[in-house]
Scaffold this motif. Sequence first.
Motif, PDB file in Angstrom:
ATOM      1  N   ASN A  67       0.817  -1.214   0.000  1.00 51.25           N
ATOM      2  CA  ASN A  67       0.000   0.000   0.000  1.00 51.25           C
ATOM      3  C   ASN A  67       0.850   1.263   0.000  1.00 51.25           C
ATOM      4  O   ASN A  67       0.489   2.260  -0.616  1.00 51.25           O
ATOM      5  CB  ASN A  67      -0.918   0.029   1.230  1.00 51.25           C
ATOM      6  N   ARG A  68       1.990   1.185   0.682  1.00 49.94           N
ATOM      7  CA  ARG A  68       2.763   2.413   0.905  1.00 49.94           C
ATOM      8  C   ARG A  68       3.778   2.725  -0.183  1.00 49.94           C
ATOM      9  O   ARG A  68       4.096   3.895  -0.395  1.00 49.94           O
ATOM     10  CB  ARG A  68       3.468   2.335   2.269  1.00 49.94           C
ATOM     11  N   CYS A  69       4.316   1.715  -0.857  1.00 51.64           N
ATOM     12  CA  CYS A  69       5.446   2.026  -1.739  1.00 51.64           C
ATOM     13  C   CYS A  69       5.225   1.637  -3.197  1.00 51.64           C
ATOM     14  O   CYS A  69       6.177   1.635  -3.974  1.00 51.64           O
ATOM     15  CB  CYS A  69       6.739   1.404  -1.204  1.00 51.64           C
ATOM     16  N   VAL A  70       3.981   1.305  -3.594  1.00 55.02           N
ATOM     17  CA  VAL A  70       3.747   1.007  -5.005  1.00 55.02           C
ATOM     18  C   VAL A  70       2.793   2.036  -5.607  1.00 55.02           C
ATOM     19  O   VAL A  70       1.980   2.636  -4.905  1.00 55.02           O
ATOM     20  CB  VAL A  70       3.184  -0.417  -5.226  1.00 55.02           C
ATOM     21  N   THR A  71       2.936   2.229  -6.905  1.00 60.76           N
ATOM     22  CA  THR A  71       2.042   3.137  -7.636  1.00 60.76           C
ATOM     23  C   THR A  71       0.982   2.377  -8.408  1.00 60.76           C
ATOM     24  O   THR A  71      -0.058   2.936  -8.751  1.00 60.76           O
ATOM     25  CB  THR A  71       2.842   4.007  -8.619  1.00 60.76           C
ATOM     26  N   HIS A  72       1.249   1.087  -8.694  1.00 50.21           N
ATOM     27  CA  HIS A  72       0.326   0.262  -9.466  1.00 50.21           C
ATOM     28  C   HIS A  72       0.337  -1.165  -8.916  1.00 50.21           C
ATOM     29  O   HIS A  72       1.327  -1.595  -8.301  1.00 50.21           O
ATOM     30  CB  HIS A  72       0.720   0.227 -10.950  1.00 50.21           C
ATOM     31  N   THR A  73      -0.737  -1.882  -9.170  1.00 51.59           N
ATOM     32  CA  THR A  73      -0.841  -3.281  -8.760  1.00 51.59           C
ATOM     33  C   THR A  73      -1.066  -4.152  -9.995  1.00 51.59           C
ATOM     34  O   THR A  73      -1.974  -3.890 -10.785  1.00 51.59           O
ATOM     35  CB  THR A  73      -1.994  -3.477  -7.769  1.00 51.59           C
ATOM     36  N   LEU A  74      -0.197  -5.154 -10.140  1.00 46.68           N
ATOM     37  CA  LEU A  74      -0.308  -6.115 -11.238  1.00 46.68           C
ATOM     38  C   LEU A  74      -0.875  -7.401 -10.656  1.00 46.68           C
ATOM     39  O   LEU A  74      -0.228  -8.063  -9.847  1.00 46.68           O
ATOM     40  CB  LEU A  74       1.064  -6.364 -11.862  1.00 46.68           C
ATOM     41  N   ALA A  75      -2.112  -7.721 -11.042  1.00 46.36           N
ATOM     42  CA  ALA A  75      -2.801  -8.875 -10.475  1.00 46.36           C
ATOM     43  C   ALA A  75      -2.730 -10.066 -11.418  1.00 46.36           C
ATOM     44  O   ALA A  75      -2.960  -9.930 -12.624  1.00 46.36           O
ATOM     45  CB  ALA A  75      -4.260  -8.520 -10.190  1.00 46.36           C
ATOM     46  N   GLY A 104      -2.680   2.385  -8.035  1.00 48.45           N
ATOM     47  CA  GLY A 104      -2.898   2.281  -6.600  1.00 48.45           C
ATOM     48  C   GLY A 104      -2.283   1.044  -5.988  1.00 48.45           C
ATOM     49  O   GLY A 104      -1.770   0.157  -6.681  1.00 48.45           O
ATOM     50  N   GLY A 105      -2.359   0.998  -4.658  1.00 47.13           N
ATOM     51  CA  GLY A 105      -1.792  -0.114  -3.919  1.00 47.13           C
ATOM     52  C   GLY A 105      -2.743  -1.283  -3.758  1.00 47.13           C
ATOM     53  O   GLY A 105      -3.764  -1.389  -4.449  1.00 47.13           O
ATOM     54  N   TYR A 106      -2.433  -2.141  -2.799  1.00 50.34           N
ATOM     55  CA  TYR A 106      -3.169  -3.396  -2.634  1.00 50.34           C
ATOM     56  C   TYR A 106      -4.626  -3.152  -2.253  1.00 50.34           C
ATOM     57  O   TYR A 106      -5.546  -3.775  -2.813  1.00 50.34           O
ATOM     58  CB  TYR A 106      -2.478  -4.251  -1.575  1.00 50.34           C
TER      59      TYR A 106
END
Length: 260
Positions: A209-217, A228-230
């Motif tokens: 949540n704190r250190c990513v700009t995108h989430t790859l699922a 966004g984060g998780y």
Amino acid sequence: MLTISNLDYRIGQRSLFENASAQISAGWKVGLVGRNGTGKSTLLKLIREEIENPSPDPAIRLQRNARMGWVAQEVEPSDETILDVVLATDAERHALMQEAETAVDPDRIAEIHVRLVDIDAWSAEARAAEILMGLGFTDADLARPTREFSGGWRMRAAIAGVLFSEPDLLLLDEPTNYLDLEGAAWLETYLVKYPHSVVIVSHDREMLNRCVTHTLALEHKQLSISPGGYDAWLKLRAAKTALLESQRAKQDADRAHLQA
């Protein structure tokens, strides 16, 4: 920075990816998420070309001339100091410093020193020391040989080395497994400021949540990327699930009406 196009991959009879695609732009910090066993570590290995992709065309492409970095294994025990091991991970600086000691041609010596200035080689020791101490080493530790440290601390040194080398694409697979709370918090802060792209696999929800700009699922053998984060990804996923359930309920009602 990184493009995954129509990736198909299976292990034996089990398919992990079917026509999976995603694109990661320069500077993105990406958290790779998915249930255990879906293929997150396999995807990192495919990106690193650690395992062969049997597709006839390259399904994974890295931006031309971009450098990729990851932690392959812990630092080997030797008489080299922890600081020297980390400094050596900057291959260009290390080679130039060695050549500077033996070069005799004045023109070449001048070229070497100009390049060393260009890559800010003279601040390298301070930068390497800052990273090592951020990961828990003391100032006195920097001059100790690597053989005096346990495997866990040598793994920390390996993480420090890849951070110091600043690859254009940094791949991290559960890096906090080797860190205490202070080291993990420092790493989060470092990754937020990291100037290049990062792909990280972690079970630490707060880190994602704190250190990513995108989430790859990675779900259902497919890849999807969202900003966004998780937690932001969970909300988006819940909204999509609710929409699909609503559409399914409407279809069921329409079918029942037609049958009546």
